[in-house]
Motif scaffolding. Structure first.
Motif, PDB file in Angstrom:
ATOM      1  N   ARG A 127       0.905  -1.188  -0.052  1.00  0.00           N
ATOM      2  CA  ARG A 127       0.038   0.078   0.159  1.00  0.00           C
ATOM      3  C   ARG A 127       0.888   1.230  -0.113  1.00  0.00           C
ATOM      4  O   ARG A 127       0.388   2.130  -0.720  1.00  0.00           O
ATOM      5  CB  ARG A 127      -0.997  -0.082   1.068  1.00  0.00           C
ATOM      6  CG  ARG A 127      -2.024  -0.809   1.266  1.00  0.00           C
ATOM      7  CD  ARG A 127      -3.043  -0.771   2.528  1.00  0.00           C
ATOM      8  NE  ARG A 127      -4.032  -1.360   2.263  1.00  0.00           N
ATOM      9  CZ  ARG A 127      -5.295  -1.324   3.056  1.00  0.00           C
ATOM     10  NH1 ARG A 127      -5.036  -0.714   4.177  1.00  0.00           N
ATOM     11  NH2 ARG A 127      -6.464  -2.310   3.065  1.00  0.00           N
ATOM     12  N   ARG A 128       2.011   1.192   0.865  1.00  0.00           N
ATOM     13  CA  ARG A 128       2.863   2.479   0.931  1.00  0.00           C
ATOM     14  C   ARG A 128       3.429   2.765  -0.703  1.00  0.00           C
ATOM     15  O   ARG A 128       3.476   4.289  -0.662  1.00  0.00           O
ATOM     16  CB  ARG A 128       4.100   2.180   1.757  1.00  0.00           C
ATOM     17  CG  ARG A 128       5.318   3.026   1.904  1.00  0.00           C
ATOM     18  CD  ARG A 128       6.456   2.674   2.464  1.00  0.00           C
ATOM     19  NE  ARG A 128       6.347   2.721   3.936  1.00  0.00           N
ATOM     20  CZ  ARG A 128       7.449   2.464   4.766  1.00  0.00           C
ATOM     21  NH1 ARG A 128       8.550   2.697   4.241  1.00  0.00           N
ATOM     22  NH2 ARG A 128       7.146   2.371   6.168  1.00  0.00           N
TER      23      ARG A 128
ATOM     24  N   ARG B 132      -6.242   4.414   5.018  1.00  0.00           N
ATOM     25  CA  ARG B 132      -5.371   5.295   5.858  1.00  0.00           C
ATOM     26  C   ARG B 132      -4.077   4.618   6.527  1.00  0.00           C
ATOM     27  O   ARG B 132      -4.193   3.676   6.924  1.00  0.00           O
ATOM     28  CB  ARG B 132      -6.148   6.011   7.146  1.00  0.00           C
ATOM     29  CG  ARG B 132      -5.394   6.906   7.987  1.00  0.00           C
ATOM     30  CD  ARG B 132      -6.181   7.371   9.071  1.00  0.00           C
ATOM     31  NE  ARG B 132      -7.368   8.099   8.692  1.00  0.00           N
ATOM     32  CZ  ARG B 132      -7.270   9.316   8.302  1.00  0.00           C
ATOM     33  NH1 ARG B 132      -5.939   9.965   8.295  1.00  0.00           N
ATOM     34  NH2 ARG B 132      -8.236  10.077   8.189  1.00  0.00           N
ATOM     35  N   LEU B 133      -2.910   5.134   5.647  1.00  0.00           N
ATOM     36  CA  LEU B 133      -1.497   4.508   6.082  1.00  0.00           C
ATOM     37  C   LEU B 133      -1.254   4.986   7.332  1.00  0.00           C
ATOM     38  O   LEU B 133      -1.664   5.797   8.105  1.00  0.00           O
ATOM     39  CB  LEU B 133      -0.641   4.894   4.989  1.00  0.00           C
ATOM     40  CG  LEU B 133      -0.880   4.687   3.547  1.00  0.00           C
ATOM     41  CD1 LEU B 133       0.104   4.981   2.882  1.00  0.00           C
ATOM     42  CD2 LEU B 133      -1.503   3.244   3.301  1.00  0.00           C
TER      43      LEU B 133
ATOM     44  N   ASP C  62       4.525   5.355   7.108  1.00  0.00           N
ATOM     45  CA  ASP C  62       4.271   5.024   5.605  1.00  0.00           C
ATOM     46  C   ASP C  62       4.067   6.579   4.993  1.00  0.00           C
ATOM     47  O   ASP C  62       4.726   6.635   4.048  1.00  0.00           O
ATOM     48  CB  ASP C  62       3.039   4.263   5.398  1.00  0.00           C
ATOM     49  CG  ASP C  62       3.276   2.605   5.933  1.00  0.00           C
ATOM     50  OD1 ASP C  62       4.369   2.175   5.636  1.00  0.00           O
ATOM     51  OD2 ASP C  62       2.445   2.173   6.559  1.00  0.00           O
ATOM     52  N   VAL C  63       3.345   7.407   5.788  1.00  0.00           N
ATOM     53  CA  VAL C  63       2.961   8.692   5.112  1.00  0.00           C
ATOM     54  C   VAL C  63       4.376   9.391   5.229  1.00  0.00           C
ATOM     55  O   VAL C  63       4.483  10.078   4.215  1.00  0.00           O
ATOM     56  CB  VAL C  63       2.092   9.378   6.241  1.00  0.00           C
ATOM     57  CG1 VAL C  63       2.066  10.808   5.959  1.00  0.00           C
ATOM     58  CG2 VAL C  63       0.920   8.782   6.102  1.00  0.00           C
TER      59      VAL C  63
ATOM     60  N   ARG D  80       6.325   8.087   2.158  1.00  0.00           N
ATOM     61  CA  ARG D  80       5.640   8.907   0.799  1.00  0.00           C
ATOM     62  C   ARG D  80       6.131  10.074   0.316  1.00  0.00           C
ATOM     63  O   ARG D  80       6.424  10.651  -0.553  1.00  0.00           O
ATOM     64  CB  ARG D  80       4.136   8.474   1.022  1.00  0.00           C
ATOM     65  CG  ARG D  80       3.726   7.251   0.599  1.00  0.00           C
ATOM     66  CD  ARG D  80       2.143   7.147   0.832  1.00  0.00           C
ATOM     67  NE  ARG D  80       1.508   7.789  -0.247  1.00  0.00           N
ATOM     68  CZ  ARG D  80       1.301   6.977  -1.404  1.00  0.00           C
ATOM     69  NH1 ARG D  80       1.602   5.536  -1.552  1.00  0.00           N
ATOM     70  NH2 ARG D  80       0.509   7.635  -2.409  1.00  0.00           N
TER      71      ARG D  80
ATOM     72  N   ASP E 196       0.217  11.652   0.825  1.00  0.00           N
ATOM     73  CA  ASP E 196       0.287  11.022   1.885  1.00  0.00           C
ATOM     74  C   ASP E 196      -0.464   9.559   1.909  1.00  0.00           C
ATOM     75  O   ASP E 196       0.165   8.668   2.525  1.00  0.00           O
ATOM     76  CB  ASP E 196      -0.373  11.601   3.153  1.00  0.00           C
ATOM     77  CG  ASP E 196       0.153  13.052   3.162  1.00  0.00           C
ATOM     78  OD1 ASP E 196       1.457  13.248   3.171  1.00  0.00           O
ATOM     79  OD2 ASP E 196      -0.205  13.751   4.382  1.00  0.00           O
ATOM     80  N   HIS E 197      -1.415   9.393   1.447  1.00  0.00           N
ATOM     81  CA  HIS E 197      -2.188   8.256   1.208  1.00  0.00           C
ATOM     82  C   HIS E 197      -2.340   7.908  -0.231  1.00  0.00           C
ATOM     83  O   HIS E 197      -2.756   8.808  -1.197  1.00  0.00           O
ATOM     84  CB  HIS E 197      -3.496   8.394   1.989  1.00  0.00           C
ATOM     85  CG  HIS E 197      -3.192   8.754   3.315  1.00  0.00           C
ATOM     86  ND1 HIS E 197      -3.138   7.845   4.211  1.00  0.00           N
ATOM     87  CD2 HIS E 197      -3.380   9.990   3.933  1.00  0.00           C
ATOM     88  CE1 HIS E 197      -2.797   8.621   5.504  1.00  0.00           C
ATOM     89  NE2 HIS E 197      -3.204   9.771   5.194  1.00  0.00           N
TER      90      HIS E 197
END
Length: 253
Positions: free
Chosen positions: A70-71, A92-93, A97-98, A101, A108-109
């Protein structure tokens, strides 16, 4: 919770991977080139769920890879049936992870894209109400108009096909919206459509050290109308008794 230790078994000699090396292994080589990837988990005997839930086959290593995929993507595509059966919340990460990114000039997501013919989705659910990025719902001309109207207040609703969402048009739509790194978590019908259309570029599959028996679903279902797809093993990771592999589509030379 202690992070699981993953060892790369193939290619090359066995080698423990630190977190940074694992992220690099799972990241796209060139983000500008559209790529469709999937993630799934299966028991040793081929079941995609235990008592109807894939989470029954999960492990810390599988969850780590699940989060990292997902990241590194632009959009997560999931069929509405899987959203309901697996109890999805907002896309929502985690904070780390945010941060990753942001350091790579990404939003962010990732976008959460839900594919649904019936639009049997609750606009007040956390999927929409708590979404950090406005979700995308892709549906068909035959979907109920009142359901479309309800969802348009909480999501971007796109009608893309008469009676079914054509997977080729779906991929084209996402690429046109600037989301070339496409990641899907299923379910089996959506994966089957992508396989039949020869659109699945890579499959990350975790083999859980579990025997389920019974008549559980496979990770991919569908008409089987497409030709058999040859895949190449990119890597094989191990964490205790769990195996995590990535296969890429074998292209003609």
């Amino acid at each position: 919770m202690t992070s699981p230790i993953l060892t790369r078994v193939l290619p090359g000699p066995p080698e423990p991977l630190d977190h940074e090396a694992l992220v690099a292994l799972l990241s796209p080589v060139d983000r500008s080139i559209p790529r469709v990837g999937a993630n799934a988990v299966s028991s040793i005997d081929g079941s995609a769920s235990v008592h109807g839930l894939s989470g029954g086959l999960g492990s810390p290593a599988d969850l780590l890879v699940f989060d990292l995929l997902r990241r590194v993507c632009d959009v997560v595509v999931v069929g509405a049936g899987t959203v309901r059966s697996e109890g999805y919340g907002a896309m929502r990460l985690h904070d780390d992870d945010v941060a990753w990114r942001r350091s790579h000039d990404l939003p962010d997501h990732p976008v959460f894209a839900i594919v649904s013919g019936s639009l049997d989705l609750d606009p007040s659910s956390a999927v929409f109400a708590e979404a950090p990025v406005r979700p995308l719902v892709v549906t068909t001309e035959s979907s109920p108009r009142d359901a479309r109207s309800r969802l348009e207040g909480v999501a971007d609703v796109v009608v893309w096909g008469a009676d079914r969402v054509d997977p080729r048009l779906l991929v084209a739509l996402l690429v046109e919206r600037g989301l070339p790194q496409i990641h899907t978590e299923g379910g089996p019908s959506l994966l089957g459509d992508l396989v039949d259309a020869d659109l699945l570029d890579e499959l990350n599959v975790t083999v859980s050290p579990t025997l389920v028996a019974g008549e559980g679903p496979r990770i991919v279902s569908g008409s089987g109308a497409g030709a058999v797809r040859g895949m190449t093993l990119d890597h094989l990771l191990a964490s205790e008794d769990v195996l995590l592999a990535r296969y890429s589509r074998r292209r003609p030379t």
